[in-house]
Structures are given as structure tokens and as C-alpha cells.
Scaffold this motif. Structure first.
Motif, PDB file in Angstrom:
ATOM      1  N   PRO A 183       6.266   5.370  -3.275  1.00  0.00           N
ATOM      2  CA  PRO A 183       4.935   5.304  -2.667  1.00  0.00           C
ATOM      3  C   PRO A 183       4.799   4.339  -1.497  1.00  0.00           C
ATOM      4  CG  PRO A 183       5.015   3.781  -4.488  1.00  0.00           C
ATOM      5  CD  PRO A 183       6.408   4.353  -4.333  1.00  0.00           C
ATOM      6  N   VAL A 184       5.741   3.394  -1.294  1.00  0.00           N
ATOM      7  CA  VAL A 184       5.465   2.246  -0.426  1.00  0.00           C
ATOM      8  C   VAL A 184       5.407   2.647   1.051  1.00  0.00           C
ATOM      9  CG1 VAL A 184       6.186  -0.082   0.240  1.00  0.00           C
ATOM     10  CG2 VAL A 184       6.592   0.731  -2.097  1.00  0.00           C
ATOM     11  N   ALA A 185       4.298   2.288   1.704  1.00  0.00           N
ATOM     12  CA  ALA A 185       4.122   2.562   3.132  1.00  0.00           C
ATOM     13  C   ALA A 185       3.940   1.282   3.938  1.00  0.00           C
ATOM     14  CB  ALA A 185       2.928   3.489   3.351  1.00  0.00           C
ATOM     15  N   SER A 186       3.285   0.282   3.348  1.00  0.00           N
ATOM     16  CA  SER A 186       3.091  -0.991   4.047  1.00  0.00           C
ATOM     17  C   SER A 186       3.191  -2.124   3.040  1.00  0.00           C
ATOM     18  CB  SER A 186       1.734  -1.028   4.761  1.00  0.00           C
ATOM     19  OG  SER A 186       0.672  -1.086   3.820  1.00  0.00           O
ATOM     20  N   TYR A 204       0.843  -1.193   0.000  1.00  0.00           N
ATOM     21  CA  TYR A 204       0.000   0.000   0.000  1.00  0.00           C
ATOM     22  C   TYR A 204       0.881   1.247   0.000  1.00  0.00           C
ATOM     23  CZ  TYR A 204      -3.040   3.695   1.819  1.00  0.00           C
ATOM     24  OH  TYR A 204      -3.719   4.868   1.997  1.00  0.00           O
ATOM     25  N   GLY A 205       0.407   2.229  -0.715  1.00  0.00           N
ATOM     26  CA  GLY A 205       1.093   3.514  -0.725  1.00  0.00           C
ATOM     27  C   GLY A 205       0.417   4.451  -1.702  1.00  0.00           C
ATOM     28  N   LEU A 206       0.921   5.665  -1.759  1.00  0.00           N
ATOM     29  CA  LEU A 206       0.365   6.686  -2.637  1.00  0.00           C
ATOM     30  C   LEU A 206       1.514   7.465  -3.261  1.00  0.00           C
ATOM     31  CD1 LEU A 206      -1.178   6.808   0.426  1.00  0.00           C
ATOM     32  CD2 LEU A 206      -2.867   7.985  -0.970  1.00  0.00           C
ATOM     33  N   SER A 207       1.201   8.255  -4.272  1.00  0.00           N
ATOM     34  CA  SER A 207       2.229   9.125  -4.848  1.00  0.00           C
ATOM     35  C   SER A 207       2.846   9.986  -3.748  1.00  0.00           C
ATOM     36  CB  SER A 207       1.612  10.023  -5.934  1.00  0.00           C
ATOM     37  OG  SER A 207       1.118   9.254  -6.998  1.00  0.00           O
ATOM     38  N   GLN A 240       1.816  -4.736   6.924  1.00  0.00           N
ATOM     39  CA  GLN A 240       2.265  -3.913   8.053  1.00  0.00           C
ATOM     40  C   GLN A 240       3.192  -2.817   7.547  1.00  0.00           C
ATOM     41  OE1 GLN A 240       3.974  -7.509   9.694  1.00  0.00           O
ATOM     42  NE2 GLN A 240       2.691  -7.367  11.504  1.00  0.00           N
ATOM     43  N   PRO A 241       3.378  -1.753   8.335  1.00  0.00           N
ATOM     44  CA  PRO A 241       4.260  -0.672   7.888  1.00  0.00           C
ATOM     45  C   PRO A 241       5.658  -1.184   7.545  1.00  0.00           C
ATOM     46  CG  PRO A 241       3.026   0.007   9.828  1.00  0.00           C
ATOM     47  CD  PRO A 241       2.757  -1.467   9.648  1.00  0.00           C
ATOM     48  N   VAL A 242       6.281  -0.569   6.542  1.00  0.00           N
ATOM     49  CA  VAL A 242       7.644  -0.940   6.161  1.00  0.00           C
ATOM     50  C   VAL A 242       8.627  -0.258   7.098  1.00  0.00           C
ATOM     51  CG1 VAL A 242       6.974  -1.281   3.758  1.00  0.00           C
ATOM     52  CG2 VAL A 242       7.844   0.962   4.483  1.00  0.00           C
ATOM     53  N   GLY A 259      11.027   2.055   8.950  1.00  0.00           N
ATOM     54  CA  GLY A 259      11.144   3.510   9.034  1.00  0.00           C
ATOM     55  C   GLY A 259       9.849   4.270   8.845  1.00  0.00           C
ATOM     56  N   VAL A 260       8.729   3.576   8.787  1.00  0.00           N
ATOM     57  CA  VAL A 260       7.439   4.216   8.528  1.00  0.00           C
ATOM     58  C   VAL A 260       6.451   3.847   9.626  1.00  0.00           C
ATOM     59  CG1 VAL A 260       5.452   4.292   6.964  1.00  0.00           C
ATOM     60  CG2 VAL A 260       7.785   4.330   6.043  1.00  0.00           C
ATOM     61  N   GLN A 261       5.662   4.822  10.073  1.00  0.00           N
ATOM     62  CA  GLN A 261       4.603   4.605  11.055  1.00  0.00           C
ATOM     63  C   GLN A 261       3.245   4.781  10.388  1.00  0.00           C
ATOM     64  OE1 GLN A 261       6.501   7.753  13.675  1.00  0.00           O
ATOM     65  NE2 GLN A 261       5.645   6.402  15.262  1.00  0.00           N
ATOM     66  N   MET A 262       2.266   4.022  10.846  1.00  0.00           N
ATOM     67  CA  MET A 262       0.882   4.176  10.380  1.00  0.00           C
ATOM     68  C   MET A 262      -0.049   4.155  11.579  1.00  0.00           C
ATOM     69  SD  MET A 262       0.972   1.734   6.951  1.00  0.00           S
ATOM     70  CE  MET A 262      -0.810   1.673   6.816  1.00  0.00           C
ATOM     71  N   ARG A 263      -1.122   4.910  11.483  1.00  0.00           N
ATOM     72  CA  ARG A 263      -2.157   4.868  12.511  1.00  0.00           C
ATOM     73  C   ARG A 263      -3.496   5.192  11.857  1.00  0.00           C
ATOM     74  NH1 ARG A 263      -1.593  10.342  16.271  1.00  0.00           N
ATOM     75  NH2 ARG A 263      -1.750  11.883  14.580  1.00  0.00           N
ATOM     76  N   LEU A 264      -4.581   4.981  12.592  1.00  0.00           N
ATOM     77  CA  LEU A 264      -5.919   5.258  12.103  1.00  0.00           C
ATOM     78  C   LEU A 264      -6.485   6.447  12.877  1.00  0.00           C
ATOM     79  CD1 LEU A 264      -7.282   1.594  11.888  1.00  0.00           C
ATOM     80  CD2 LEU A 264      -6.218   2.962  10.083  1.00  0.00           C
ATOM     81  N   VAL A 265      -7.006   7.446  12.148  1.00  0.00           N
ATOM     82  CA  VAL A 265      -7.482   8.668  12.791  1.00  0.00           C
ATOM     83  C   VAL A 265      -8.910   8.978  12.350  1.00  0.00           C
ATOM     84  CG1 VAL A 265      -5.158   9.622  12.956  1.00  0.00           C
ATOM     85  CG2 VAL A 265      -6.571  10.158  10.944  1.00  0.00           C
ATOM     86  N   ASP A 266      -9.562   9.850  13.152  1.00  0.00           N
ATOM     87  CA  ASP A 266     -10.895  10.325  12.780  1.00  0.00           C
ATOM     88  C   ASP A 266     -10.769  11.662  12.059  1.00  0.00           C
ATOM     89  OD1 ASP A 266     -10.479  12.297  14.714  1.00  0.00           O
ATOM     90  OD2 ASP A 266     -11.775  11.353  16.206  1.00  0.00           O
ATOM     91  N   ALA A 267     -11.888  12.331  11.813  1.00  0.00           N
ATOM     92  CA  ALA A 267     -11.879  13.583  11.050  1.00  0.00           C
ATOM     93  C   ALA A 267     -11.088  14.688  11.732  1.00  0.00           C
ATOM     94  CB  ALA A 267     -13.319  14.038  10.803  1.00  0.00           C
TER      95      ALA A 267
END
Length: 407
Positions: free
Chosen positions: A217-220, A210-213, A235-237, A239-247
Motif C-alpha cells: 500500500p505504501v505511497a508516501s 500513506y497508502g491504500l490497498s 513525501q512520495p516514496v 519510484g512513486v509520483q503523487m499529485r493533486l487533481v480536481d474532479a
């Protein structure tokens, strides 16, 4: 040696080999069909000195500006630094590993971050041979896999869908599976049904990432050496952190879906010339992606859907990807895209655009009835439209915005 350039009806195929492990110099061989109005590399370099002084740059300096595909809105230019690009290429190399005589089949556009980082940059760094196919065609791709003994393939889900159809025809599948060591998917959510069919036919488990421009792009990724969970972006690659957030950027409650936010060496500097758009998505180094996901107890992320693709029908949230996953299990459904269309009382109605399997006589009413038996009352599509193809971007993503406009 690098394989010879191959002329096909599809256009130019080039092969590049860097010989990194042996210490031999870079060798590049290209054969190309002329493109009207476009200068060739040879003509651009004609008469220029073969030696030149390089320009000193900073790691934080802008290396490329990659424009987002604009499947849901106006494209924006993501400014990526030299550090972004180098670190993400090295991260890919760590993920995929280096083997002798590695051969990539590159069908992804090199102006897009997926092809540019995952295959061009990481492939050259690892000393792999790159076989370039300028426009994806499933039959040509499979012929090249067999001929060039391809070991590594990366593509978007619709490319794997094409390889399934072509692979059931006169193709030496055994010759392909004998060398193919890794198949990588990204760019859009991969239906589990396609993943399982590819593994059954070609003997390789697709590892989804998963990733974006905006993230180089690679994040997980579903890391090699760890369990690859179907339907998960991994899972995150490193050196990269991921979390889930609200608005409001608050952490989403454990077990609930939230918008993916990413922080690390891969996150862009910002959108070129768009300070307001940059401020909307970047805060304290975190980039919010617009993608909704959930996280399991092992730290694997599962995409729920694009926030902008969510359908609100009669006050209920309907996630198209969930419905697409179910519909893909129907024996007569080859590919499907679900969108929301305007409705006078419900706000939006659920509509499915479907490509049937060759020879199928499935009717709209039969498919609606089948869905009604398997989906909640407020979810199943009341509208079905059969098509021979679906509109896609140059990178193979289905253009749901166009489907909504055409509905």
C-alpha cells in the motif's frame, strides 16, 4: 534464535526469524489455540512431499487480490501483481533500514495490505523477528514489547490511542523505550495530539505514511533522515509520483486542496471483475484515491479528509478531520469521530461521537460551548453523543458509515 512461541489469553502468538544477514535458514515456530472449523497448517501439509516444483510466473501476473475495507461503500478486490508486492516490500526495507536483531510486533491483520507488506513481507526480507499477536490488545502488546525487546511497531491511530491508555498503568515504559527504534502509523489520519502524547510517553516520534490497498500500500512516508512534520503523510516514496487533481483530473491550483492521484510501481492492475469501477479511478497509469490533501512548499502532503466524509452544512464545506484535531486537544476527550447527519434545512448537521477520558464528567452542552469558542460558526458540532466505544473495522479504522446510519 527466534523467540519461543508464547501462549496468552489473546490466542496465538508466533515468532518467525529469517536470519538473512547470517545466511542461516529460515526458522519458524508457532503455537496456536485451535479455532473451531479451521484446519491447521500442519494438517494441511500432512503427507505431502517436502520437495516440489515451483510454478513459473510473470512479474505482471496477479499475486494477491486484496479487498478494500469498505468503510464508505461496497468492498472491491484490488488486483496486485508480483511486481507490485515485491517492489513495495523492498521500498519499505529501504525506508525503515535493517538493523541486527530487529524485532517487529505484528498486530495488524496479515490479510490487509498494511500488515502484509510493511511487516510480513518487508520484515521477512530484512531478516527481522516477527512476533505475531492475532488480535490487538494494548496491555498484551505492551507486555510483548517489553518481553521480546520489540524495536519496530506499526499500527493504525486507534492502536496508538490504546497504547497511551494502557501505558499510563503498571508498565515498564523505560524497558520498552530502550529498544523501540521506530513507530509507523497508517491506515487512517493520525491526530497530532496522539502523535505528541506517544512521543512524550514512549520517546519515539511516530512516522506517518500513506497508502491504500490499491497501492500495495505504501505511497508516501515521513522519511527517516528528513524532517517529520506532524500531521503530514510525508513525501512520495522511491519510484512513486503523487499529485493533486480536481474532479476532471486537472492539476489542482498551487496551494489549494485537491484529490490525491498516484502513479508508480505500487499501483494495482485494477479491481477484479469490476471494469467500470477500474475505469473510474485509473487513467494513464494514475490512480485517484478519493482522499483530499494539500501540499506545502517542501513537497509534504497533508490529508484534509476523505472526499466522501466531507460534510456540506448550509452550502459550506466542513472537513471532519479538522474538527477532530481540535476536539482531541480537550483534556476530557479521549477519542472522537465527526460525521454529517441529515438536517431538514441545512442539508447536513455536524455531529460528534466522543469517548471521554476515564472519570470525566464533561457534558454535551459544555463540549458544544467549548467548540463554539474555537471553531467557525458553520463548523462546530451542534450535536454530541458520548459513547464507551466506537465501531471499527478489523483493521482498527473507525466506521463512520455506521455512525451515520445510527445517528
Amino acid at each position: 534464535m527466534a523467540p519461543q512461541g508464547v501462549e496468552t489469553a489473546s490466542g496465538m502468538i508466533a515468532a518467525c526469524s529469517r536470519g538473512r544477514s547470517s545466511g542461516t535458514p529460515t526458522r519458524v515456530k508457532c503455537s496456536a489455540s485451535p479455532i473451531e472449523g479451521a484446519a491447521t497448517l500442519g494438517s494441511a501439509l500432512a503427507g505431502r512431499a517436502t520437495r516440489f516444483e515451483t510454478v513459473l510466473t510473470e512479474a505482471t501476473g496477479t499475486a494477491v487480490i486484496l479487498y478494500t475495507s469498505g468503510t464508505t461503500g461496497q468492498p472491491k478486490g484490488a488486483e496486485l501483481s508480483h511486481a507490485n508486492m515485491v517492489m513495495n516490500a523492498l521500498t519499505c526495507w529501504r525506508l525503515f533500514g535493517a538493523v541486527d536483531d530487529d524485532v517487529h510486533l505484528v498486530t495488524l491483520p496479515l490479510f490487509h495490505s498494511f500488515g502484509q507488506t510493511v511487516q510480513l513481507n518487508a520484515g521477512l526480507y530484512s531478516g527481522a523477528t516477527l512476533v505475531l499477536l492475532p488480535r490487538f490488545d494494548a496491555g498484551t502488546a505492551l507486555a510483548l514489547m517489553e518481553r521480546e525487546r520489540v524495536t519496530f511497531f506499526a499500527g493504525v491511530p486507534t492502536m496508538y490511542w490504546g497504547l497511551l491508555s494502557a501505558g499510563r498503568e503498571k508498565v515498564d515504559v523505560a524497558a520498552i523505550t530502550a529498544h523501540l527504534r521506530m513507530a509507523v502509523s497508517g491506515g487512517a489520519a493520525l491526530p497530532v495530539e496522539i502523535l505528541e502524547q506517544v512521543e512524550k510517553l514512549y520517546g519515539v516520534r511516530i512516522r506517518e505514511g500513506y497508502g491504500l490497498s490499491e497501492t500495495s500500500p505504501v505511497a508516501s512516508f515521513n522519511h527517516p533522515g528528513r524532517e517529520a512534520k506532524p500531521g503530514s503523510i510525508g513525501q512520495p516514496v522511491w519510484g512513486v509520483q503523487m499529485r493533486l487533481v480536481d474532479a476532471d483530473w486537472n492539476e489542482a491550483p498551487e496551494g489549494e486542496a485537491g484529490e490525491i492521484a498516484i502513479r508508480g510501481h505500487n499501483v494495482m492492475k485494477g479491481y477484479h471483475g469490476r471494469p467500470e469501477a477500474t475505469a473510474d479511478v485509473l487513467r494513464d497509469g494514475w490512480f485517484r484515491t478519493g482522499d483530499l490533501a494539500r501540499r506545502d512548499e517542501d513537497g509534504y502532503y497533508f490529508i484534509v479528509d476523505r472526499a466522501k466524509d466531507m460534510i456540506i452544512r448550509g452550502g459550506y464545506n466542513v472537513y471532519p478531520r479538522e474538527l477532530e484535531e481540535i476536539m482531541m486537544t480537550h483534556q476530557d476527550v479521549s477519542l472522537v469521530a465527526v460525521v454529517g447527519v441529515p438536517h431538514p434545512s441545512h442539508g447536513e448537521e455536524v455531529k460528534a461521537f466522543v469517548i471521554r477520558q476515564p472519570g470525566s464528567q464533561l457534558t454535551e452542552d459544555e463540549l458544544v460551548d467549548w467548540c463554539r469558542e474555537r471553531m467557525a460558526t458553520y463548523k462546530y458540532p451542534r450535536l454530541v453523543e458520548f459513547r464507551d466505544d466506537l465501531p471499527m473495522t478489523s483493521t482498527g479504522k473507525i466506521l463512520k458509515r455506521r455512525l451515520r446510519d445510527e445517528a
